[in-house]
Design a protein around this motif. Sequence first.
Motif, PDB file in Angstrom:
ATOM      1  N   ASN A   1      -7.332 -10.217  -9.953  1.00  0.00           N
ATOM      2  CA  ASN A   1      -7.076 -11.167  -9.112  1.00  0.00           C
ATOM      3  C   ASN A   1      -5.697 -11.408  -8.606  1.00  0.00           C
ATOM      4  N   GLY A   2      -5.387 -11.898  -7.503  1.00  0.00           N
ATOM      5  CA  GLY A   2      -3.845 -12.377  -7.392  1.00  0.00           C
ATOM      6  C   GLY A   2      -3.276 -11.284  -6.239  1.00  0.00           C
ATOM      7  N   GLU A   3      -2.145 -11.624  -5.782  1.00  0.00           N
ATOM      8  CA  GLU A   3      -1.282 -10.870  -4.801  1.00  0.00           C
ATOM      9  C   GLU A   3       0.191 -11.037  -5.248  1.00  0.00           C
ATOM     10  N   PHE A   4       0.802  -9.661  -5.194  1.00  0.00           N
ATOM     11  CA  PHE A   4       1.988  -9.394  -5.582  1.00  0.00           C
ATOM     12  C   PHE A   4       2.830  -8.737  -4.807  1.00  0.00           C
ATOM     13  N   ARG A   5       3.900  -9.187  -4.547  1.00  0.00           N
ATOM     14  CA  ARG A   5       4.843  -8.606  -3.394  1.00  0.00           C
ATOM     15  C   ARG A   5       5.729  -7.668  -4.273  1.00  0.00           C
ATOM     16  N   LEU A   6       6.066  -6.380  -4.043  1.00  0.00           N
ATOM     17  CA  LEU A   6       6.647  -5.474  -4.753  1.00  0.00           C
ATOM     18  C   LEU A   6       7.277  -4.330  -3.532  1.00  0.00           C
ATOM     19  N   LYS A   7       8.095  -3.426  -4.190  1.00  0.00           N
ATOM     20  CA  LYS A   7       8.840  -2.339  -3.470  1.00  0.00           C
ATOM     21  C   LYS A   7       8.166  -1.072  -4.114  1.00  0.00           C
ATOM     22  N   VAL A   8       8.134  -0.247  -2.991  1.00  0.00           N
ATOM     23  CA  VAL A   8       8.031   1.388  -3.251  1.00  0.00           C
ATOM     24  C   VAL A   8       9.459   1.924  -3.667  1.00  0.00           C
ATOM     25  N   ASP A   9       9.596   2.655  -4.516  1.00  0.00           N
ATOM     26  CA  ASP A   9      10.883   3.215  -4.855  1.00  0.00           C
ATOM     27  C   ASP A   9      10.989   4.531  -3.879  1.00  0.00           C
ATOM     28  N   GLY A  10      12.280   5.293  -3.932  1.00  0.00           N
ATOM     29  CA  GLY A  10      12.462   6.174  -3.257  1.00  0.00           C
ATOM     30  C   GLY A  10      11.531   7.533  -3.616  1.00  0.00           C
ATOM     31  N   LYS A  11      11.118   7.416  -4.690  1.00  0.00           N
ATOM     32  CA  LYS A  11      10.039   8.781  -5.080  1.00  0.00           C
ATOM     33  C   LYS A  11       8.730   8.398  -4.748  1.00  0.00           C
TER      34      LYS A  11
ATOM     35  N   VAL B   1      -4.239   1.461   0.100  1.00  0.00           N
ATOM     36  CA  VAL B   1      -4.714   2.336  -0.865  1.00  0.00           C
ATOM     37  C   VAL B   1      -5.594   1.684  -1.743  1.00  0.00           C
ATOM     38  N   TYR B   2      -6.810   1.890  -2.257  1.00  0.00           N
ATOM     39  CA  TYR B   2      -7.380   1.449  -3.228  1.00  0.00           C
ATOM     40  C   TYR B   2      -7.024   2.152  -4.595  1.00  0.00           C
ATOM     41  N   ALA B   3      -7.066   1.418  -5.507  1.00  0.00           N
ATOM     42  CA  ALA B   3      -6.982   1.761  -7.036  1.00  0.00           C
ATOM     43  C   ALA B   3      -7.916   1.446  -7.985  1.00  0.00           C
ATOM     44  N   PHE B   4      -8.451   2.418  -8.710  1.00  0.00           N
ATOM     45  CA  PHE B   4      -9.419   2.131  -9.665  1.00  0.00           C
ATOM     46  C   PHE B   4      -9.296   2.651 -10.984  1.00  0.00           C
ATOM     47  N   GLU B   5     -10.112   2.281 -12.008  1.00  0.00           N
ATOM     48  CA  GLU B   5     -10.113   3.169 -13.121  1.00  0.00           C
ATOM     49  C   GLU B   5     -11.331   4.156 -12.829  1.00  0.00           C
TER      50      GLU B   5
ATOM     51  N   VAL C   1       5.411  -3.642  -0.388  1.00  0.00           N
ATOM     52  CA  VAL C   1       4.046  -3.696  -0.499  1.00  0.00           C
ATOM     53  C   VAL C   1       3.390  -4.865  -1.090  1.00  0.00           C
ATOM     54  N   VAL C   2       2.327  -5.197  -1.011  1.00  0.00           N
ATOM     55  CA  VAL C   2       1.702  -6.197  -1.326  1.00  0.00           C
ATOM     56  C   VAL C   2       0.263  -5.494  -2.511  1.00  0.00           C
ATOM     57  N   ILE C   3       0.546  -5.875  -3.538  1.00  0.00           N
ATOM     58  CA  ILE C   3      -0.773  -5.513  -4.217  1.00  0.00           C
ATOM     59  C   ILE C   3      -1.772  -6.589  -4.526  1.00  0.00           C
ATOM     60  N   VAL C   4      -2.889  -6.558  -4.455  1.00  0.00           N
ATOM     61  CA  VAL C   4      -4.077  -7.565  -4.103  1.00  0.00           C
ATOM     62  C   VAL C   4      -5.055  -7.157  -5.169  1.00  0.00           C
ATOM     63  N   GLY C   5      -5.279  -8.027  -6.033  1.00  0.00           N
ATOM     64  CA  GLY C   5      -6.511  -7.955  -6.991  1.00  0.00           C
ATOM     65  C   GLY C   5      -7.841  -8.061  -6.026  1.00  0.00           C
ATOM     66  N   ASN C   6      -8.655  -7.147  -6.359  1.00  0.00           N
ATOM     67  CA  ASN C   6      -9.949  -7.300  -5.516  1.00  0.00           C
ATOM     68  C   ASN C   6     -11.036  -6.811  -6.215  1.00  0.00           C
ATOM     69  N   GLY C   7     -11.438  -7.720  -7.544  1.00  0.00           N
ATOM     70  CA  GLY C   7     -12.540  -7.446  -8.500  1.00  0.00           C
ATOM     71  C   GLY C   7     -12.118  -6.324  -9.218  1.00  0.00           C
ATOM     72  N   SER C   8     -12.936  -5.473  -9.227  1.00  0.00           N
ATOM     73  CA  SER C   8     -12.564  -4.133 -10.177  1.00  0.00           C
ATOM     74  C   SER C   8     -11.712  -3.100  -9.651  1.00  0.00           C
ATOM     75  N   ARG C   9     -11.213  -3.473  -8.484  1.00  0.00           N
ATOM     76  CA  ARG C   9      -9.824  -2.438  -7.759  1.00  0.00           C
ATOM     77  C   ARG C   9      -8.905  -3.385  -7.680  1.00  0.00           C
ATOM     78  N   PHE C  10      -7.814  -2.825  -7.444  1.00  0.00           N
ATOM     79  CA  PHE C  10      -6.412  -3.355  -6.608  1.00  0.00           C
ATOM     80  C   PHE C  10      -6.304  -2.736  -5.246  1.00  0.00           C
ATOM     81  N   GLU C  11      -5.701  -3.242  -4.499  1.00  0.00           N
ATOM     82  CA  GLU C  11      -5.288  -2.746  -3.258  1.00  0.00           C
ATOM     83  C   GLU C  11      -3.487  -2.863  -2.948  1.00  0.00           C
ATOM     84  N   ILE C  12      -3.182  -1.855  -2.413  1.00  0.00           N
ATOM     85  CA  ILE C  12      -1.867  -1.562  -2.186  1.00  0.00           C
ATOM     86  C   ILE C  12      -1.889  -1.578  -0.566  1.00  0.00           C
ATOM     87  N   TRP C  13      -1.038  -2.569  -0.107  1.00  0.00           N
ATOM     88  CA  TRP C  13      -1.067  -2.631   1.214  1.00  0.00           C
ATOM     89  C   TRP C  13       0.627  -2.461   1.587  1.00  0.00           C
TER      90      TRP C  13
END
Length: 158
Positions: free
Chosen positions: A21-31, A59-63, A127-139
């Motif tokens: 859960n949650g919303e987090f504002r972050l940055k993508v680095d140069g790599k 982007v969806y991210a899962f285990e 970017v914003v990383i958002v928790g969405n249950g069993s996955r998180f999303e990177i927008w």
Amino acid sequence: MAHADDMETADQASRTEVDLNGEFRLKVDGKGRVTLPAKFRKVLSSDLTVTRNPFDECVYAFEAPGFNQWVESVMSGAFPERRANDRKQDAYHRALKSRARDVEVDSAGRIMLSADMREACGIDKDVVIVGNGSRFEIWDAQRYEDELASVDLGLLFT
């Protein structure tokens, strides 16, 4: 004392029950790396699977087990009568699996997003990383704001 196999099974079971859960504002680095929120790093394994969402919005991210469950859920939703060796079903399954990349959380808590994945989803720097249950999303931050503005939560309560 618990056996190693029992501990591993318990560890795997707890990982499949992750609820992000949650919303987090972050940055993508140069790599092309993005740091995962500490809250997520505490509950996720270091081996993740990332894929573009079906509409190339984020982007969806899962285990890994969660990704495979998602693919099977999508497939069974589209094809209630799943059949082995059905060419059309095989093509869709292949397309979903081919878009995925296995990534590892590095010692600094970052994952790498490939250039083609970032480009397809319009991810640049913020970017914003958002928790969405069993996955998180990177927008991409602006795309996320636009998407969020189009959602009227009030409709759920009328």
